[in-house]
Write a protein that holds these residues in place. Sequence first.
Motif, short mmCIF file in Angstrom:
data_model
loop_
_atom_site.label_atom_id
_atom_site.label_comp_id
_atom_site.label_asym_id
_atom_site.label_seq_id
_atom_site.Cartn_x
_atom_site.Cartn_y
_atom_site.Cartn_z
N ILE A 283 67.19 -16.08 13.27
CA ILE A 283 67.01 -14.95 12.42
C ILE A 283 65.46 -14.59 12.35
CG2 ILE A 283 67.29 -14.60 9.82
CD1 ILE A 283 69.31 -16.65 10.34
N THR A 284 65.95 -13.39 12.15
CA THR A 284 63.41 -12.48 12.18
C THR A 284 63.85 -11.76 10.53
OG1 THR A 284 65.09 -10.57 13.27
CG2 THR A 284 63.41 -12.15 14.67
N GLN A 285 63.04 -12.14 10.55
CA GLN A 285 62.59 -10.68 9.32
C GLN A 285 62.65 -9.71 8.99
OE1 GLN A 285 62.07 -13.63 6.96
NE2 GLN A 285 60.42 -12.56 6.05
N SER A 286 63.39 -9.10 9.77
CA SER A 286 63.45 -7.51 10.38
C SER A 286 65.15 -7.15 10.20
CB SER A 286 63.48 -7.12 11.95
OG SER A 286 63.99 -7.60 12.61
N GLN A 287 65.57 -8.76 9.79
CA GLN A 287 67.55 -8.58 9.68
C GLN A 287 67.38 -8.26 8.55
OE1 GLN A 287 67.91 -12.24 12.20
NE2 GLN A 287 69.61 -11.10 13.31
N PRO A 288 68.02 -6.81 7.77
CA PRO A 288 68.12 -7.29 6.46
C PRO A 288 69.28 -7.91 5.90
CG PRO A 288 69.86 -5.28 7.89
CD PRO A 288 69.13 -6.04 8.98
N ARG A 289 69.02 -8.30 4.84
CA ARG A 289 69.83 -9.48 3.93
C ARG A 289 69.25 -10.70 4.06
NH1 ARG A 289 75.06 -10.44 4.97
NH2 ARG A 289 74.65 -10.11 6.62
N PHE A 290 68.18 -10.95 5.39
CA PHE A 290 68.19 -12.18 5.62
C PHE A 290 66.52 -12.37 5.78
CE2 PHE A 290 71.83 -12.06 8.12
CZ PHE A 290 72.36 -13.18 8.47
N PHE A 291 66.56 -13.48 4.72
CA PHE A 291 64.69 -13.50 4.19
C PHE A 291 64.46 -15.54 4.10
CE2 PHE A 291 66.85 -10.92 1.53
CZ PHE A 291 66.38 -9.60 1.50
N VAL A 292 63.41 -14.95 5.62
CA VAL A 292 62.27 -16.82 5.43
C VAL A 292 61.25 -16.46 4.79
CG1 VAL A 292 61.68 -18.46 7.63
CG2 VAL A 292 63.81 -16.64 7.62
N THR A 293 60.86 -17.42 4.25
CA THR A 293 59.85 -17.59 4.02
C THR A 293 59.24 -19.04 4.22
OG1 THR A 293 60.86 -16.54 1.50
CG2 THR A 293 58.54 -17.80 0.61
N PRO A 294 58.54 -19.28 4.75
CA PRO A 294 57.28 -20.38 4.65
C PRO A 294 56.91 -20.94 3.29
CG PRO A 294 56.23 -18.68 5.72
CD PRO A 294 57.72 -18.26 5.16
N TYR A 295 56.62 -22.31 3.56
CA TYR A 295 56.00 -23.26 2.65
C TYR A 295 55.58 -23.89 3.44
CZ TYR A 295 60.21 -25.92 2.30
OH TYR A 295 61.84 -27.05 1.51
N LYS A 296 55.03 -25.37 2.45
CA LYS A 296 54.26 -26.54 3.27
C LYS A 296 54.99 -27.27 3.47
CE LYS A 296 51.34 -30.21 2.26
NZ LYS A 296 50.54 -31.09 1.90
N ASN A 297 54.88 -27.62 5.29
CA ASN A 297 55.68 -28.51 6.51
C ASN A 297 57.50 -27.92 6.14
OD1 ASN A 297 53.92 -30.27 6.09
ND2 ASN A 297 54.18 -31.55 4.46
N GLY A 298 57.40 -26.59 5.91
CA GLY A 298 58.74 -25.70 5.94
C GLY A 298 59.86 -24.56 5.40
#
Length: 156
Positions: free
Chosen positions: A57-72
């Motif tokens: 899953i990449t950020q370029s896919q509509p409806r999908f949002f991946v957000t990094p945070y510390k260790n995850g």
Amino acid sequence: MELILQFFPFLLLLGPPTFLVKPKSQTVKAGGIATFFCSASGSPPPHIYWRKNNKKITQSQPRFFVTPYKNGTRLRIEPVRAGRDNMEFECLAENGVGDAVMATATLTVHEVLEWNGNRVMKRASPSFYEASSNANVQALTLERVTFNLLLTKYSD
């Protein structure tokens, strides 16, 4: 002139990734929001990513949002669609030491139903309706969910 170099030994511990937080399965209404969390540790720190249908899953896919945070990372799906998102999602962590680790979570999506006066219809987004006529709908089966529904007309 002599140059004396003294090296101080240091210990670099390498370790494969291990999960701190695994994603949890959840049930969401169609049109709603699903959020998964995944966290891992290791040395060096692992790279964490998400997959659906064995595809990253990449950020370029509509409806999908991946957000990094510390260790995850956090995976947010908005809006959730019954026909497309009713499946397992995988969180993978890898750091080049040992094997990558994977944890899965199942997203179950329930379709929202609407009564149009004659029959029950699928609806794309959540809403609330009152029936426009008296009707009984019994043993309606939709994606492994069986329920009895009684629709009653209310008068002022």
